[in-house]
Design an enzyme around this catalytic site. Sequence first.
Site, mmCIF file in Angstrom:
data_model
loop_
_atom_site.group_PDB
_atom_site.id
_atom_site.type_symbol
_atom_site.label_atom_id
_atom_site.label_comp_id
_atom_site.label_asym_id
_atom_site.label_seq_id
_atom_site.Cartn_x
_atom_site.Cartn_y
_atom_site.Cartn_z
ATOM 1 N N GLY A 98 -28.923 114.046 84.668
ATOM 2 C CA GLY A 98 -27.585 114.669 84.672
ATOM 3 C C GLY A 98 -27.652 116.032 84.002
ATOM 4 C CB THR A 113 -27.155 120.092 87.308
ATOM 5 O OG1 THR A 113 -26.915 118.774 87.821
ATOM 6 C CG2 THR A 113 -28.552 120.540 87.666
ATOM 7 C CG ASP A 160 -18.608 119.317 81.294
ATOM 8 O OD1 ASP A 160 -18.350 120.528 81.266
ATOM 9 O OD2 ASP A 160 -18.136 118.486 80.491
ATOM 10 C CE LYS A 172 -23.161 126.468 81.634
ATOM 11 N NZ LYS A 172 -22.712 127.171 82.789
ATOM 12 N NE ARG A 179 -25.868 114.774 93.660
ATOM 13 C CZ ARG A 179 -24.651 114.267 93.761
ATOM 14 N NH1 ARG A 179 -24.439 113.217 94.519
ATOM 15 N NH2 ARG A 179 -23.641 114.799 93.106
ATOM 16 C CB VAL A 188 -30.105 107.803 90.874
ATOM 17 C CG1 VAL A 188 -29.833 108.606 89.659
ATOM 18 C CG2 VAL A 188 -28.988 107.833 91.842
ATOM 19 C CG ASP A 235 -18.212 106.066 69.304
ATOM 20 O OD1 ASP A 235 -17.790 107.189 68.982
ATOM 21 O OD2 ASP A 235 -17.473 105.080 69.426
ATOM 22 C CG HIS A 236 -18.350 112.303 70.682
ATOM 23 N ND1 HIS A 236 -17.577 111.652 71.603
ATOM 24 C CD2 HIS A 236 -17.548 113.253 70.138
ATOM 25 C CE1 HIS A 236 -16.370 112.185 71.620
ATOM 26 N NE2 HIS A 236 -16.323 113.163 70.745
ATOM 27 C CG HIS A 276 -14.219 107.790 70.240
ATOM 28 N ND1 HIS A 276 -15.576 107.691 70.386
ATOM 29 C CD2 HIS A 276 -13.784 108.506 71.314
ATOM 30 C CE1 HIS A 276 -15.942 108.333 71.494
ATOM 31 N NE2 HIS A 276 -14.872 108.819 72.071
ATOM 32 C CE LYS A 320 -7.616 112.563 77.499
ATOM 33 N NZ LYS A 320 -8.691 113.277 76.808
HETATM 34 N N1 LIG Z 1 -18.485 115.909 79.850
HETATM 35 C C1 LIG Z 1 -18.116 115.418 78.676
HETATM 36 O O1 LIG Z 1 -17.530 116.084 77.803
HETATM 37 C C2 LIG Z 1 -18.408 113.991 78.336
HETATM 38 C C3 LIG Z 1 -19.131 113.198 79.201
HETATM 39 N N2 LIG Z 1 -19.433 111.914 78.850
HETATM 40 C C4 LIG Z 1 -20.210 111.065 79.752
HETATM 41 O O2 LIG Z 1 -21.423 111.711 80.112
HETATM 42 C C5 LIG Z 1 -21.787 111.372 81.444
HETATM 43 C C6 LIG Z 1 -21.949 112.647 82.273
HETATM 44 O O3 LIG Z 1 -20.726 113.349 82.292
HETATM 45 P P1 LIG Z 1 -20.612 114.844 82.861
HETATM 46 O O4 LIG Z 1 -21.754 115.677 82.429
HETATM 47 O O5 LIG Z 1 -19.247 115.290 82.502
HETATM 48 O O6 LIG Z 1 -20.704 114.604 84.443
HETATM 49 P P2 LIG Z 1 -20.892 115.692 85.597
HETATM 50 O O7 LIG Z 1 -20.165 115.171 86.782
HETATM 51 O O8 LIG Z 1 -20.598 117.058 85.115
HETATM 52 O O9 LIG Z 1 -22.467 115.625 85.899
HETATM 53 C C7 LIG Z 1 -23.039 114.545 86.596
HETATM 54 C C8 LIG Z 1 -24.541 114.737 86.717
HETATM 55 O O10 LIG Z 1 -25.066 113.645 87.467
HETATM 56 C C9 LIG Z 1 -25.902 114.163 88.508
HETATM 57 N N3 LIG Z 1 -25.860 113.284 89.681
HETATM 58 C C10 LIG Z 1 -24.755 112.792 90.293
HETATM 59 N N4 LIG Z 1 -25.121 112.007 91.316
HETATM 60 C C11 LIG Z 1 -26.488 111.988 91.351
HETATM 61 C C12 LIG Z 1 -27.459 111.360 92.165
HETATM 62 N N5 LIG Z 1 -27.097 110.564 93.157
HETATM 63 N N6 LIG Z 1 -28.763 111.550 91.882
HETATM 64 C C13 LIG Z 1 -29.130 112.358 90.854
HETATM 65 N N7 LIG Z 1 -28.259 112.995 90.052
HETATM 66 C C14 LIG Z 1 -26.953 112.815 90.312
HETATM 67 C C15 LIG Z 1 -25.309 115.498 88.812
HETATM 68 O O11 LIG Z 1 -26.284 116.253 89.485
HETATM 69 P P3 LIG Z 1 -25.839 117.458 90.461
HETATM 70 O O12 LIG Z 1 -24.905 118.285 89.658
HETATM 71 O O13 LIG Z 1 -27.111 118.138 90.695
HETATM 72 O O14 LIG Z 1 -25.184 116.834 91.635
HETATM 73 C C16 LIG Z 1 -24.974 116.006 87.420
HETATM 74 O O15 LIG Z 1 -26.109 116.508 86.786
HETATM 75 C C17 LIG Z 1 -20.693 110.417 81.933
HETATM 76 O O16 LIG Z 1 -21.101 109.098 81.666
HETATM 77 C C18 LIG Z 1 -19.503 110.773 81.063
HETATM 78 O O17 LIG Z 1 -18.607 109.686 80.919
HETATM 79 C C19 LIG Z 1 -19.045 111.393 77.643
HETATM 80 C C20 LIG Z 1 -18.312 112.131 76.742
HETATM 81 C C21 LIG Z 1 -17.920 113.482 77.023
HETATM 82 O O1 LIG Z 2 -14.867 110.401 74.332
HETATM 83 C C1 LIG Z 2 -13.927 111.151 74.497
HETATM 84 O O2 LIG Z 2 -13.570 111.956 73.481
HETATM 85 C C2 LIG Z 2 -12.806 113.134 73.734
HETATM 86 C C3 LIG Z 2 -12.249 113.553 72.376
HETATM 87 O O3 LIG Z 2 -13.324 113.910 71.552
HETATM 88 P P1 LIG Z 2 -13.106 114.906 70.346
HETATM 89 O O4 LIG Z 2 -14.436 114.974 69.702
HETATM 90 O O5 LIG Z 2 -12.645 116.210 70.919
HETATM 91 O O6 LIG Z 2 -12.045 114.298 69.488
HETATM 92 C C4 LIG Z 2 -11.704 112.897 74.714
HETATM 93 O O7 LIG Z 2 -11.110 114.126 75.074
HETATM 94 C C5 LIG Z 2 -12.265 112.274 75.967
HETATM 95 O O8 LIG Z 2 -11.187 111.951 76.839
HETATM 96 C C6 LIG Z 2 -13.028 111.017 75.635
HETATM 97 O O9 LIG Z 2 -13.720 110.596 76.806
#
Ligand SMILES: NC(=O)C1=CN([C@@H]2O[C@H](COP(=O)(O)OP(=O)(O)OC[C@H]3O[C@@H](n4cnc5c(N)ncnc54)[C@H](OP(=O)(O)O)[C@@H]3O)[C@@H](O)[C@H]2O)C=CC1
Ligand SMILES: O=C1O[C@H](COP(=O)(O)O)[C@@H](O)[C@H](O)[C@H]1O
Length: 500
Positions: A15, A17, A19, A22, A49, A89, A180-181, A243, A343
């Site tokens: 994952g 690439t 959010d 990054k 991917r 995957v 659990d961050h 949390h 929220k």
């Molecule tokens: N974003 C956040 O702030 C937070 C996220 N999380 C958790 O972290 C995890 C990731 O979240 P997030 O980064 O936001 O998700 P994104 O949707 O931004 O990223 C998903 C990633 O999975 C990859 N992917 C999706 N499908 C496939 C596949 N079939 N094969 C290979 N790679 C694949 C994507 O690759 P590509 O882009 O190349 O398609 C991408 O790198 C989740 O479990 C989410 O609940 C938890 C707390 C906070």
């Molecule tokens: O796990 C999560 O936490 C955030 C809130 O985190 P914080 O560190 O900014 O307090 C929340 O926005 C998100 O919905 C949830 O998945």
Amino acid sequence: MKQEQTPPALIMIFGATGDLAKRKLFPSLYQLYLKGSLSNQFAVLGVGRREWSDSRFKEHVRDSLHASSHSNDLIEAFIEHCIYQSHDVADSNSYIQLKTQANELDRRFSLEGNRIFYLAMAPEFFGTITDHLKQDGLTDTDGFCRLVIEKPFGHNLPSAAALNEQIRQSFSEEQIYRIDHYLGKEMVQNIEVIRFANAFFEPLWNSRFISNIQITSSETLGVEERGRYYETSGALRDMVQNHMLQMVALLAMEPPINLSTDEIRSEKVRVLRAMRPVEGKEVDEYFVRGQYDKGIMNGQNVDGYRDGDNVDPASNTETFVAGKVMIDNFRWAGVPFFIRTGKRMAVKSTKIVVQFKDIPMNLYYNKEHSLDPNLLVIHIQPDEGITLHLNAKKTSEGVNTQPVRLSYSASSIDGINTPEAYEKLLYDCIMGDATNFTHWDEVRRSWSFVDKISDHWESTTAKDFPNYESGSMGPEGSFKLVADEGFEWWSVGELDENSK
Ligand SMILES: NC(=O)C1=CN([C@@H]2O[C@H](COP(=O)(O)OP(=O)(O)OC[C@H]3O[C@@H](n4cnc5c(N)ncnc54)[C@H](OP(=O)(O)O)[C@@H]3O)[C@@H](O)[C@H]2O)C=CC1
Ligand SMILES: O=C1O[C@H](COP(=O)(O)O)[C@@H](O)[C@H](O)[C@H]1O
């Protein structure tokens, strides 16, 4: 305190690439590198991917560090350790290629076969990936193998148990690091220290001296582009199951016999076991749900939850939860732990307020006044520190008292920005310290508590939704919940006008 250097390791991010990688993972790894905590023998193998080249990926990592392409030598040196591999995957061939790449990086960076697999992907992929990691030989190394799993860990107890069982086919409990961050936040980690390193708190830390404990984690942002996920989650699964209950456990646990991972976890599990289960109609006495309506925030009109993308216009999903958690053990009998999260609330703030019982007799005021209760406020974010609310003599006014506050602000006293939660957690994982990750027993207990509430809410439509305005502190019911016990929510920020 200077952190020790971590052992050599390959950090494979599935994952890469996305959010999370990054915004949190690359910047945190870079911070560890900058501080000298990351040994020079490391490599980050980004897996996604997309068919990206290695240089495209390096550009992506550079962006995540907010650096230009002519940035400084340290950033470039860090980026030299970041390599990309595109991947599907479900395809075994993909894993064979990953294995070849991992072995090559092992040699190039002298990683001693140590591997961390970080699953920053949608949870439906977790089981498939762990199956392949084992079957396709990526876990066959001479070093350590650790698995970091992002939330959500399941959707309820049965799905979490099934996921756990699948993962356990490939990794032992000791190798699994469930994130659990909140457990990486400086002041959440400080809860134990405040409690167990101060002679004057621990003797008072019980139902004889504490009247109630309030934990608020309010957010100003709405669900934004996460409507699809949030519709299946809601605030109860998104925030309370993990949390909020983790903070309850840290506040309520017994002193562990030492600070080892096992001892701390087992004390937390005992708290989760002692939480009074509530189900059926009883849920309405203990919990309140809310959903945000449109409103005005920072002078701008904002939409309601039901207007969001991928959200049902008649959605029954809660974006706010307030609850009264009772811990039925000797220490906490009769003391409500009020929790509140939502929220689009007035303030972004996470605070814990421990309210002490009133003194038996007030010598200092006449009948129309009352002394303010003593409070211990733990500021988790955005400010970090603690405040003690006391009463002291008002200067030159006989024996009249006034409230005074003794404050400690972590950033102003320690003079540094505290590290991002992910930085600490990544460091702990590379060091092999699982204390601030959740054990399966904790996950299991918290799902079992939360499932009874979600069962009731999913079987009854919330007829008053949406029931709080964006920019407010939640629905009326939340204030009533606390008032019915003779208390009020303490303010958690300047714009929080409804509270004391
Ligand atoms: N974003 C956040 O702030 C937070 C996220 N999380 C958790 O972290 C995890 C990731 O979240 P997030 O980064 O936001 O998700 P994104 O949707 O931004 O990223 C998903 C990633 O999975 C990859 N992917 C999706 N499908 C496939 C596949 N079939 N094969 C290979 N790679 C694949 C994507 O690759 P590509 O882009 O190349 O398609 C991408 O790198 C989740 O479990 C989410 O609940 C938890 C707390 C906070
Ligand atoms: O796990 C999560 O936490 C955030 C809130 O985190 P914080 O560190 O900014 O307090 C929340 O926005 C998100 O919905 C949830 O998945």
